[in-house]
Scaffold this motif. Structure first.
Motif, mmCIF file in Angstrom:
data_model
loop_
_atom_site.group_PDB
_atom_site.id
_atom_site.type_symbol
_atom_site.label_atom_id
_atom_site.label_comp_id
_atom_site.label_asym_id
_atom_site.label_seq_id
_atom_site.Cartn_x
_atom_site.Cartn_y
_atom_site.Cartn_z
ATOM 1 N N UNK A 187 0.827 -1.209 0.000
ATOM 2 C CA UNK A 187 0.000 0.000 0.000
ATOM 3 C C UNK A 187 0.863 1.260 0.000
ATOM 4 N N UNK A 188 1.900 1.267 0.808
ATOM 5 C CA UNK A 188 2.790 2.429 0.868
ATOM 6 C C UNK A 188 3.486 2.655 -0.473
ATOM 7 N N UNK A 189 3.910 1.573 -1.121
ATOM 8 C CA UNK A 189 4.559 1.696 -2.430
ATOM 9 C C UNK A 189 3.594 2.300 -3.442
ATOM 10 N N UNK A 190 2.357 1.814 -3.464
ATOM 11 C CA UNK A 190 1.368 2.333 -4.411
ATOM 12 C C UNK A 190 1.047 3.803 -4.131
ATOM 13 N N UNK A 191 0.909 4.153 -2.854
ATOM 14 C CA UNK A 191 0.652 5.552 -2.493
ATOM 15 C C UNK A 191 1.806 6.454 -2.933
ATOM 16 N N UNK A 192 3.030 5.950 -2.777
ATOM 17 C CA UNK A 192 4.199 6.732 -3.147
ATOM 18 C C UNK A 192 4.349 6.945 -4.641
#
Length: 452
Positions: A311-316
């Motif tokens: 999720x953090x990778x996609x948000x970034x």
């Protein structure tokens, strides 16, 4: 699957404020443009996800295999601002790259150096970090240093209102909502500020929906001795913080943390720091707020942390989300920063509460290190007669106070055997640890987990 996604989102929300506030503070303090700051926030969120997955993925070389979430370390805020303003932003990332490599190389030996960082040192360092960052918080609380409406009643009112919202959430909310009190305070404070025309959404409109990370976005890294030594010190302090998180998670998951586990954990952090330097992100450490969330929820499955990392990778990868954080008024951010940095001070004091202060040497370590840390922050010109290349050390209260604590402890308390406090934190290591294959991942009975 929906339940797992929800649990993963909880971890993202619990650490999101910390992951965003650090690049915001640094970006504002070193004069980044809106475009540059949007990139820094986005890449930092993305790399938090990468760093988390590297740490959870246990293999022969790295990864501790615990449900740990990594985020930006507050320890690096002051030193990075100082290095960027004294040298250049290229020097920041040159120093980060070298410090990451240093962590990888010393990972095997660092667990044996824990006796150099007893509670009297780590407690002093954490307290100094909080104390020296309070002026940064107050400048933002007043609207941002140099702003036309600095210290206006409107800014002060918004800052106090944000702080009040955070306190009310902590007072009346339970469980998960209490754990994201800072994030709620920032969101509500920004919404209220929008009614006064203080929220600018143009950065969101101008930002693209998707972007890819860029190697050396801020330019070619530069390598200078003092910034490198400074970031190595920051990395070592972060490792000490992470060590406490590892042991806490080991206790929660009923896993015995051995020297081989720590070695792989340190290596994962070192690799994450190097990748951050490569893509111009920031250094990382294990986030303790997520440990509290695991304790509260009782959910310890590694799959949940993998989901949070993705999720953090996609948000970034979505700059519009990073740009949305730029809409936060500085006074709102300042109100939240007072709470966060104040908690850092309180946590440092809590760490110091375990120290034996009947020993006068411990009193002197704490007294002199905090005095230098606070003193240099209040009077940064006190060491101007020293060589200019030392200014990153002598003008940074965090670095000056931390070095003072380490050196004084070595002089006054050093002994070849770990003291009783450290022995309690150590673990038994079998002669075969170096050749032992990594243990399998934590197995938690799914039925039991579902029942929880």
């Amino acid at each position: 699957m929906f339940k797992d996604m929800s649990l993963g989102l909880q971890h993202v929300l619990a650490m999101y404020a910390g992951a965003v506030v650090v690049p915001l503070i640094i970006g504002f303090s070193i004069g980044l443009t809106t475009t540059q700051l949007t990139y820094l926030i986005s890449i930092d969120i993305m790399m938090c996800g990468v760093a988390t997955i590297l740490q959870v993925w246990k293999n022969k070389f790295m990864g501790i295999g615990l449900p740990v979430v990594l985020g930006c370390t507050f320890t690096a805020v002051g030193p990075i601002i100082n290095i960027a303003n004294t040298y250049s932003i290229g020097s920041v990332y040159g120093a980060i790259l070298v410090s990451g490599l240093f962590v990888v190389l010393i990972a095997k030996y660092f667990s044996k150096l824990i006796k150099f960082f007893p509670p009297v040192v780590t407690g002093s360092v954490v307290t100094i970090i909080g104390v020296t960052l309070i002026p940064v918080a107050l400048n933002n609380f007043a609207g941002g240093q140099g702003s036309e409406d600095f210290a206006s009643l409107q800014n002060i009112g918004l800052g106090f209102l944000t702080l009040l919202i955070i306190l009310l959430v902590l007072k009346f909310a339970k469980g998960f909502f209490a754990s994201i009190a800072i994030l709620i305070g920032i969101i509500v404070g920004t919404i209220i500020a929008s009614f006064f025309g203080l929220v600018d959404l143009s950065p969101v409109k101008d930002a693209s929906w998707v972007h890819l990370p860029v190697v050396f976005y801020f330019g070619t890294p530069e390598f200078h001795l003092v910034p490198i030594l400074t970031m190595i010190l920051v990395a070592m302090v972060s490792l000490v913080e992470s060590t406490g998180v590892y042991f806490a998670l080991g206790d929660i998951t009923d896993k015995d943390i051995r020297e081989a586990d720590l070695k792989r954990g340190y290596r994962a952090e070192g690799v994450a720091i190097m990748l951050g330097g490569l893509f111009n992100s920031l250094p990382y450490t294990a986030f303790s707020q997520n440990v509290g969330l695991i304790q509260l929820s009782g959910v310890r499955r590694l799959r949940i942390i993998y989901i949070a990392g993705v999720m953090l990778i996609l948000l970034g990868l979505m700059p519009k989300i990073g740009a949305a954080t730029l809409a936060i008024p500085e006074s709102v951010l300042g109100g939240a920063m007072i709470a966060m940095f104040g908690m850092v001070i309180a946590y440092g004091i809590k760490m110091l509460s375990t120290v034996n202060f009947e020993n006068q040497n411990n009193l002197m370590v704490v007294a002199i290190s905090i005095a230098f840390g606070l003193g240099v922050t209040a009077v940064p010109d006190v060491f101007t007669s020293l060589p200019a290349r030392l200014s990153v050390i002598t003008e940074s209260g965090i670095v000056m106070g931390s070095l003072t604590a380490i050196i004084l402890n070595l002089i006054l308390n050093f002994n070849l055997e770990p003291n009783d406090d450290i022995k309690d934190q150590m673990f038994e290591v079998t002669p075969d640890d170096e050749n032992t294959e990594p243990e399998t991942e934590i197995e938690i009975n799914e039925d039991t987990e579902a029942h929880k």
